[in-house]
Write a protein that holds these residues in place. Structure first.
Motif, PDB file in Angstrom:
ATOM      1  N   HIS A  53       0.827  -1.214   0.000  1.00  0.00           N
ATOM      2  CA  HIS A  53       0.000   0.000   0.000  1.00  0.00           C
ATOM      3  C   HIS A  53       0.863   1.267   0.000  1.00  0.00           C
ATOM      4  O   HIS A  53       0.556   2.224  -0.699  1.00  0.00           O
ATOM      5  CB  HIS A  53      -0.976  -0.004   1.181  1.00  0.00           C
ATOM      6  CG  HIS A  53      -1.972  -1.118   1.092  1.00  0.00           C
ATOM      7  ND1 HIS A  53      -2.893  -1.217   0.071  1.00  0.00           N
ATOM      8  CD2 HIS A  53      -2.174  -2.206   1.868  1.00  0.00           C
ATOM      9  CE1 HIS A  53      -3.626  -2.307   0.237  1.00  0.00           C
ATOM     10  NE2 HIS A  53      -3.206  -2.926   1.318  1.00  0.00           N
ATOM     11  N   MET A  54       1.951   1.246   0.770  1.00  0.00           N
ATOM     12  CA  MET A  54       2.852   2.392   0.846  1.00  0.00           C
ATOM     13  C   MET A  54       3.433   2.735  -0.532  1.00  0.00           C
ATOM     14  O   MET A  54       3.580   3.894  -0.887  1.00  0.00           O
ATOM     15  CB  MET A  54       3.980   2.084   1.841  1.00  0.00           C
ATOM     16  CG  MET A  54       5.011   3.171   2.017  1.00  0.00           C
ATOM     17  SD  MET A  54       6.385   2.611   3.064  1.00  0.00           S
ATOM     18  CE  MET A  54       7.334   1.622   1.912  1.00  0.00           C
ATOM     19  N   LEU A  55       3.735   1.709  -1.315  1.00  0.00           N
ATOM     20  CA  LEU A  55       4.296   1.898  -2.658  1.00  0.00           C
ATOM     21  C   LEU A  55       3.202   2.158  -3.701  1.00  0.00           C
ATOM     22  O   LEU A  55       3.488   2.223  -4.889  1.00  0.00           O
ATOM     23  CB  LEU A  55       5.127   0.672  -3.070  1.00  0.00           C
ATOM     24  CG  LEU A  55       6.373   0.391  -2.236  1.00  0.00           C
ATOM     25  CD1 LEU A  55       7.024  -0.913  -2.677  1.00  0.00           C
ATOM     26  CD2 LEU A  55       7.362   1.536  -2.318  1.00  0.00           C
ATOM     27  N   LYS A  56       1.961   2.276  -3.230  1.00  0.00           N
ATOM     28  CA  LYS A  56       0.796   2.537  -4.098  1.00  0.00           C
ATOM     29  C   LYS A  56       0.607   1.460  -5.160  1.00  0.00           C
ATOM     30  O   LYS A  56       0.138   1.713  -6.268  1.00  0.00           O
ATOM     31  CB  LYS A  56       0.894   3.919  -4.731  1.00  0.00           C
ATOM     32  CG  LYS A  56       0.947   5.033  -3.694  1.00  0.00           C
ATOM     33  CD  LYS A  56       0.793   6.386  -4.324  1.00  0.00           C
ATOM     34  CE  LYS A  56       0.872   7.545  -3.372  1.00  0.00           C
ATOM     35  NZ  LYS A  56       0.621   7.387  -1.994  1.00  0.00           N
ATOM     36  N   MET A  57       0.971   0.231  -4.811  1.00  0.00           N
ATOM     37  CA  MET A  57       0.831  -0.872  -5.748  1.00  0.00           C
ATOM     38  C   MET A  57      -0.624  -1.289  -5.916  1.00  0.00           C
ATOM     39  O   MET A  57      -0.963  -2.002  -6.855  1.00  0.00           O
ATOM     40  CB  MET A  57       1.693  -2.049  -5.306  1.00  0.00           C
ATOM     41  CG  MET A  57       3.175  -1.720  -5.382  1.00  0.00           C
ATOM     42  SD  MET A  57       4.197  -3.158  -5.116  1.00  0.00           S
ATOM     43  CE  MET A  57       3.842  -4.107  -6.593  1.00  0.00           C
ATOM     44  N   ASP A  58      -1.467  -0.835  -5.011  1.00  0.00           N
ATOM     45  CA  ASP A  58      -2.889  -1.155  -5.106  1.00  0.00           C
ATOM     46  C   ASP A  58      -3.624  -0.162  -6.009  1.00  0.00           C
ATOM     47  O   ASP A  58      -4.847  -0.199  -6.115  1.00  0.00           O
ATOM     48  CB  ASP A  58      -3.529  -1.214  -3.716  1.00  0.00           C
ATOM     49  CG  ASP A  58      -3.171  -0.019  -2.849  1.00  0.00           C
ATOM     50  OD1 ASP A  58      -2.366   0.834  -3.276  1.00  0.00           O
ATOM     51  OD2 ASP A  58      -3.693   0.059  -1.730  1.00  0.00           O
ATOM     52  N   ASN A  59      -2.889   0.730  -6.665  1.00  0.00           N
ATOM     53  CA  ASN A  59      -3.500   1.729  -7.545  1.00  0.00           C
ATOM     54  C   ASN A  59      -3.400   1.375  -9.029  1.00  0.00           C
ATOM     55  O   ASN A  59      -3.671   2.213  -9.873  1.00  0.00           O
ATOM     56  CB  ASN A  59      -2.842   3.104  -7.333  1.00  0.00           C
ATOM     57  CG  ASN A  59      -3.200   3.695  -5.982  1.00  0.00           C
ATOM     58  OD1 ASN A  59      -4.097   3.215  -5.300  1.00  0.00           O
ATOM     59  ND2 ASN A  59      -2.497   4.734  -5.588  1.00  0.00           N
ATOM     60  N   THR A  60      -2.993   0.152  -9.365  1.00  0.00           N
ATOM     61  CA  THR A  60      -2.912  -0.197 -10.778  1.00  0.00           C
ATOM     62  C   THR A  60      -4.318  -0.437 -11.326  1.00  0.00           C
ATOM     63  O   THR A  60      -5.192  -0.933 -10.620  1.00  0.00           O
ATOM     64  CB  THR A  60      -2.042  -1.453 -11.021  1.00  0.00           C
ATOM     65  OG1 THR A  60      -2.593  -2.542 -10.299  1.00  0.00           O
ATOM     66  CG2 THR A  60      -0.600  -1.214 -10.597  1.00  0.00           C
ATOM     67  N   LYS A  61      -4.508  -0.077 -12.575  1.00  0.00           N
ATOM     68  CA  LYS A  61      -5.823  -0.135 -13.210  1.00  0.00           C
ATOM     69  C   LYS A  61      -6.447  -1.535 -13.142  1.00  0.00           C
ATOM     70  O   LYS A  61      -7.619  -1.693 -12.835  1.00  0.00           O
ATOM     71  CB  LYS A  61      -5.688   0.319 -14.670  1.00  0.00           C
ATOM     72  CG  LYS A  61      -7.001   0.477 -15.393  1.00  0.00           C
ATOM     73  CD  LYS A  61      -6.826   1.167 -16.737  1.00  0.00           C
ATOM     74  CE  LYS A  61      -6.049   0.291 -17.696  1.00  0.00           C
ATOM     75  NZ  LYS A  61      -5.980   0.825 -19.051  1.00  0.00           N
ATOM     76  N   LEU A  62      -5.647  -2.566 -13.407  1.00  0.00           N
ATOM     77  CA  LEU A  62      -6.169  -3.937 -13.450  1.00  0.00           C
ATOM     78  C   LEU A  62      -5.911  -4.715 -12.161  1.00  0.00           C
ATOM     79  O   LEU A  62      -6.095  -5.931 -12.126  1.00  0.00           O
ATOM     80  CB  LEU A  62      -5.568  -4.692 -14.647  1.00  0.00           C
ATOM     81  CG  LEU A  62      -5.911  -4.112 -16.020  1.00  0.00           C
ATOM     82  CD1 LEU A  62      -5.158  -4.854 -17.121  1.00  0.00           C
ATOM     83  CD2 LEU A  62      -7.417  -4.180 -16.264  1.00  0.00           C
ATOM     84  N   GLN A  63      -5.460  -4.018 -11.114  1.00  0.00           N
ATOM     85  CA  GLN A  63      -5.129  -4.658  -9.831  1.00  0.00           C
ATOM     86  C   GLN A  63      -4.176  -5.842 -10.057  1.00  0.00           C
ATOM     87  O   GLN A  63      -4.392  -6.945  -9.572  1.00  0.00           O
ATOM     88  CB  GLN A  63      -6.399  -5.133  -9.121  1.00  0.00           C
ATOM     89  CG  GLN A  63      -7.317  -3.991  -8.707  1.00  0.00           C
ATOM     90  CD  GLN A  63      -8.564  -4.490  -8.007  1.00  0.00           C
ATOM     91  OE1 GLN A  63      -9.308  -5.304  -8.543  1.00  0.00           O
ATOM     92  NE2 GLN A  63      -8.783  -4.006  -6.793  1.00  0.00           N
ATOM     93  N   ASN A  64      -3.103  -5.562 -10.813  1.00  0.00           N
ATOM     94  CA  ASN A  64      -2.187  -6.637 -11.179  1.00  0.00           C
ATOM     95  C   ASN A  64      -0.742  -6.334 -10.773  1.00  0.00           C
ATOM     96  O   ASN A  64       0.193  -6.601 -11.514  1.00  0.00           O
ATOM     97  CB  ASN A  64      -2.292  -6.954 -12.669  1.00  0.00           C
ATOM     98  CG  ASN A  64      -2.010  -5.760 -13.557  1.00  0.00           C
ATOM     99  OD1 ASN A  64      -1.797  -4.645 -13.085  1.00  0.00           O
ATOM    100  ND2 ASN A  64      -1.993  -5.989 -14.856  1.00  0.00           N
ATOM    101  N   GLY A  65      -0.576  -5.799  -9.573  1.00  0.00           N
ATOM    102  CA  GLY A  65       0.752  -5.571  -9.029  1.00  0.00           C
ATOM    103  C   GLY A  65       1.227  -6.763  -8.211  1.00  0.00           C
ATOM    104  O   GLY A  65       0.430  -7.416  -7.536  1.00  0.00           O
ATOM    105  N   VAL A  66       2.524  -7.032  -8.294  1.00  0.00           N
ATOM    106  CA  VAL A  66       3.145  -8.098  -7.507  1.00  0.00           C
ATOM    107  C   VAL A  66       4.326  -7.494  -6.753  1.00  0.00           C
ATOM    108  O   VAL A  66       5.191  -6.860  -7.354  1.00  0.00           O
ATOM    109  CB  VAL A  66       3.671  -9.252  -8.395  1.00  0.00           C
ATOM    110  CG1 VAL A  66       4.455 -10.263  -7.562  1.00  0.00           C
ATOM    111  CG2 VAL A  66       2.530  -9.926  -9.129  1.00  0.00           C
ATOM    112  N   LEU A  67       4.349  -7.701  -5.448  1.00  0.00           N
ATOM    113  CA  LEU A  67       5.457  -7.244  -4.618  1.00  0.00           C
ATOM    114  C   LEU A  67       6.236  -8.447  -4.102  1.00  0.00           C
ATOM    115  O   LEU A  67       5.645  -9.389  -3.577  1.00  0.00           O
ATOM    116  CB  LEU A  67       4.935  -6.445  -3.413  1.00  0.00           C
ATOM    117  CG  LEU A  67       5.996  -6.063  -2.370  1.00  0.00           C
ATOM    118  CD1 LEU A  67       6.991  -5.057  -2.941  1.00  0.00           C
ATOM    119  CD2 LEU A  67       5.339  -5.509  -1.118  1.00  0.00           C
ATOM    120  N   ILE A  68       7.559  -8.390  -4.276  1.00  0.00           N
ATOM    121  CA  ILE A  68       8.431  -9.361  -3.609  1.00  0.00           C
ATOM    122  C   ILE A  68       9.083  -8.586  -2.470  1.00  0.00           C
ATOM    123  O   ILE A  68       9.874  -7.670  -2.696  1.00  0.00           O
ATOM    124  CB  ILE A  68       9.483  -9.959  -4.569  1.00  0.00           C
ATOM    125  CG1 ILE A  68       8.789 -10.679  -5.734  1.00  0.00           C
ATOM    126  CG2 ILE A  68      10.404 -10.918  -3.804  1.00  0.00           C
ATOM    127  CD1 ILE A  68       9.727 -11.174  -6.823  1.00  0.00           C
TER     128      ILE A  68
END
Length: 146
Positions: A53-68
């Motif tokens: 959430h801090m890296l705003k990865m939940d803001n992608t249009k298709l909700q297709n972010g992956v965090l390692i």
């Protein structure tokens, strides 16, 4: 930045991982990030969710972010995917990706493990979220540190 985190990857290794992220993302609309810090200080999965959430990865249009997410001193990592990915990939995807990374980490090959994990995640993302000409890189490719 803590010296333990700095020793985890050399600048050259970080560049090779960023290049793997670029390569993986060139085939998919998905977004892949890596975050490395000394310790999770709380439950590692909870911390990975916070960083996501801090890296705003939940803001992608298709909700297709992956965090390692890697906690160096804790000797642990989490692969965290957004809802769009979790809706289409099975749990075996996350387990096999984790196993690939872990097999390298156990040998002390951290860069190789992260590159293999990024490329594997990219391949899975490509199958479900193919790249097209209208795609933009929604998130930076750099490795973030805590």
């Amino acid at each position: 930045m803590d010296s333990k985190v700095e020793r985890f990857l050399s600048p050259k290794e970080e560049n090779e991982i960023v290049e793997a992220i670029r390569q993986a993302e060139s085939q998919t609309s998905g977004e892949i990030r890596i975050h490395i810090e000394k310790t999770a200080s709380i439950d590692v999965y909870q911390r990975a969710m916070e960083v996501f959430h801090m890296l705003k990865m939940d803001n992608t249009k298709l909700q297709n972010g992956v965090l390692i997410y890697v906690a160096v001193e804790d000797r642990t990592f989490v692969i965290y995917g957004d809802k769009g990915i979790n809706d289409v990939v099975g749990h075996t995807f996350w387990d096999t990706t984790k196993d690939v990374i872990q097999s390298y980490f156990k040998q002390g090959k951290f860069k190789e493990g992260l590159v293999a994990g990024v490329l594997r995640a990219g391949k899975e993302l490509q199958a479900n979220f193919p790249w097209d000409a209208s795609d933009i890189n929604e998130l930076p490719n750099e490795i973030s540190n805590g």
